[in-house]
Design an enzyme around this catalytic site. Sequence first.
Site, PDB file in Angstrom:
ATOM      1  N   GLY A  15       0.832  -1.203   0.000  1.00 38.90           N
ATOM      2  CA  GLY A  15       0.000   0.000   0.000  1.00 38.90           C
ATOM      3  C   GLY A  15       0.866   1.251   0.000  1.00 38.90           C
ATOM      4  N   ARG A  76       0.834  -4.683  -6.192  1.00 41.01           N
ATOM      5  CA  ARG A  76       0.900  -5.965  -5.495  1.00 41.01           C
ATOM      6  C   ARG A  76       1.101  -7.014  -6.592  1.00 41.01           C
ATOM      7  NH1 ARG A  76      -0.739  -4.445  -0.123  1.00 41.01           N
ATOM      8  NH2 ARG A  76      -2.276  -2.796  -0.209  1.00 41.01           N
ATOM      9  N   ASP A 107       5.112  -5.464   5.809  1.00 37.95           N
ATOM     10  CA  ASP A 107       5.661  -6.795   6.111  1.00 37.95           C
ATOM     11  C   ASP A 107       5.600  -7.758   4.926  1.00 37.95           C
ATOM     12  OD1 ASP A 107       2.922  -6.961   6.317  1.00 37.95           O
ATOM     13  OD2 ASP A 107       2.928  -8.256   8.076  1.00 37.95           O
ATOM     14  N   ASP A 132      -0.106   1.574   8.566  1.00 34.77           N
ATOM     15  CA  ASP A 132      -0.643   0.720   9.643  1.00 34.77           C
ATOM     16  C   ASP A 132       0.215   0.697  10.912  1.00 34.77           C
ATOM     17  OD1 ASP A 132      -2.496   0.092   7.690  1.00 34.77           O
ATOM     18  OD2 ASP A 132      -1.479  -1.767   7.109  1.00 34.77           O
ATOM     19  N   ASP A 134       2.376  -1.385  11.764  1.00 31.34           N
ATOM     20  CA  ASP A 134       2.334  -2.740  12.334  1.00 31.34           C
ATOM     21  C   ASP A 134       3.661  -3.484  12.216  1.00 31.34           C
ATOM     22  OD1 ASP A 134       2.238  -2.904   9.593  1.00 31.34           O
ATOM     23  OD2 ASP A 134       0.624  -4.368   9.497  1.00 31.34           O
ATOM     24  N   ARG A 176      -5.241  -3.013   8.347  1.00 32.10           N
ATOM     25  CA  ARG A 176      -5.080  -4.449   8.089  1.00 32.10           C
ATOM     26  C   ARG A 176      -5.455  -5.228   9.338  1.00 32.10           C
ATOM     27  NH1 ARG A 176      -0.880  -5.784   3.429  1.00 32.10           N
ATOM     28  NH2 ARG A 176      -1.808  -7.800   3.801  1.00 32.10           N
TER      29      ARG A 176
HETATM   30  P1  ATP Z   1       0.941  -2.759   3.509  1.00 30.86           P
HETATM   31  O1  ATP Z   1       1.216  -3.034   4.954  1.00 30.86           O
HETATM   32  O2  ATP Z   1       0.866  -1.313   3.204  1.00 30.86           O
HETATM   33  O3  ATP Z   1      -0.220  -3.523   2.945  1.00 30.86           O
HETATM   34  P2  ATP Z   1       2.737  -4.792   2.491  1.00 30.86           P
HETATM   35  O4  ATP Z   1       4.144  -4.705   2.052  1.00 30.86           O
HETATM   36  O5  ATP Z   1       2.463  -5.647   3.686  1.00 30.86           O
HETATM   37  O6  ATP Z   1       2.238  -3.298   2.689  1.00 30.86           O
HETATM   38  P3  ATP Z   1       1.515  -6.740   0.716  1.00 30.86           P
HETATM   39  O7  ATP Z   1       0.453  -6.586  -0.305  1.00 30.86           O
HETATM   40  O8  ATP Z   1       1.299  -7.723   1.803  1.00 30.86           O
HETATM   41  O9  ATP Z   1       1.817  -5.277   1.263  1.00 30.86           O
HETATM   42  O10 ATP Z   1       2.875  -7.169  -0.027  1.00 30.86           O
HETATM   43  C1  ATP Z   1       3.376  -6.439  -1.139  1.00 30.86           C
HETATM   44  C2  ATP Z   1       3.966  -7.390  -2.148  1.00 30.86           C
HETATM   45  O11 ATP Z   1       5.045  -8.114  -1.535  1.00 30.86           O
HETATM   46  C3  ATP Z   1       3.025  -8.472  -2.657  1.00 30.86           C
HETATM   47  O12 ATP Z   1       2.209  -8.028  -3.720  1.00 30.86           O
HETATM   48  C4  ATP Z   1       3.990  -9.539  -3.114  1.00 30.86           C
HETATM   49  O13 ATP Z   1       4.501  -9.259  -4.399  1.00 30.86           O
HETATM   50  C5  ATP Z   1       5.112  -9.418  -2.081  1.00 30.86           C
HETATM   51  N1  ATP Z   1       4.895 -10.421  -1.040  1.00 30.86           N
HETATM   52  C6  ATP Z   1       4.017 -10.386  -0.024  1.00 30.86           C
HETATM   53  N2  ATP Z   1       4.039 -11.519   0.691  1.00 30.86           N
HETATM   54  C7  ATP Z   1       4.954 -12.309   0.099  1.00 30.86           C
HETATM   55  C8  ATP Z   1       5.439 -13.641   0.340  1.00 30.86           C
HETATM   56  N3  ATP Z   1       4.977 -14.376   1.364  1.00 30.86           N
HETATM   57  N4  ATP Z   1       6.387 -14.128  -0.485  1.00 30.86           N
HETATM   58  C9  ATP Z   1       6.869 -13.402  -1.511  1.00 30.86           C
HETATM   59  N5  ATP Z   1       6.453 -12.148  -1.796  1.00 30.86           N
HETATM   60  C10 ATP Z   1       5.518 -11.613  -1.016  1.00 30.86           C
END
Ligand code: ATP
Length: 327
Positions: A15, A76, A107, A132, A134, A176
């Site tokens: 995000g 994503r 994360d 978030d 978090d 989240r």
């Molecule tokens: P936010 O907290 O703002 O949502 P985030 O980094 O947690 O940010 P996610 O959508 O969970 O957002 O992850 C972003 C991208 O990271 C995903 O679209 C994917 O490409 C990659 N990603 C997430 N989880 C994994 C995983 N377990 N293994 C490999 N790549 C991952």
Amino acid sequence: MEYQIKTIGVLTSGGDAPGMNAAIRAVTRAAISNNIRVKAIYRGYKGLMEDEVKEFTTQDVSDIIHRGGTILKTARSEEFRTPEGRKRAYETLQKEQIDALIVIGGDGSFTGARLLAQEYNVPVIGLPGTIDNDLWGTDTTIGYDTALNTIVECVDKLRDTATSHERVFLVEVMGRDAGFLTLSAAIAAGAEAAIIPERTPVVEQIEAAIGHGRRKHKNSSIVLVQEHAIEGGVQRVAQLIEEVHPEYGTRVTILGHLQRGGSPSAYDRILASRLGCAAIQALLDEQRSVMIGLENDEIVYVPLSRAIQQKKAIKDDKWQALQVLSI
Ligand code: ATP
């Protein structure tokens, strides 16, 4: 040094969060001032797999510190979750001669970065960029303070109309699976209650929330509801209240993506600038697979594994403060 880092890549992922641009600016300028070239990667891991890469000069990051969102765009990517996807990403790193990667995100983004580092021995550094808050290992994340201020401003406006009607105003807040934004915004906005996933059972929280309003003999109350505190979200909370207290009318406000937008606060700009500079220093210090955090106003290096796996706890004194102050 294992090998000299001549070129870094930087991307934003997950995000978007206000302050990401300030982080991109800081990373770019700190790298260039250490004679490291910067390749900007557009659209997160998707762009990394598809080689959407542009070399940045210091001018490319001019006039962005005050802008919300991310000039690099974010995306994503399901494909990056697969070994084949990460292989494609690594091929771009090789083609572009990128020696190390800086990932600004949450994360999920760090989980992906860590896998890439493990599978291809790529030095990666994470910068916590999410509204978030978090992520374990940093007091706050880039974007959190701005989002918090946005939410408080909206709730203040809602209060003007709330005080004119005998109703329960329910405001859905993002996060989240974390309640940091909701709880802090509830304290700052003087709300009657916060309903967050970290405190269960949620139904009891709802009862208490209504009780607070009644004890005060108030004719209206404002309750902040974390988006995933209960299945069915804020609408379900409204339904539960009306079932038990048909005498109350409820009104639901969903702030939605408003919470992500806007010019970053001074706090977020400074945080992003410090963490961005520290990311380059960390690479020069031969740090690998760490998130740069801020704890008690000091820069800290947190292993990505810990930032991802450890769960940041809601401060109990904050929760108590809200209960005490909303009587
Ligand atoms: P936010 O907290 O703002 O949502 P985030 O980094 O947690 O940010 P996610 O959508 O969970 O957002 O992850 C972003 C991208 O990271 C995903 O679209 C994917 O490409 C990659 N990603 C997430 N989880 C994994 C995983 N377990 N293994 C490999 N790549 C991952």
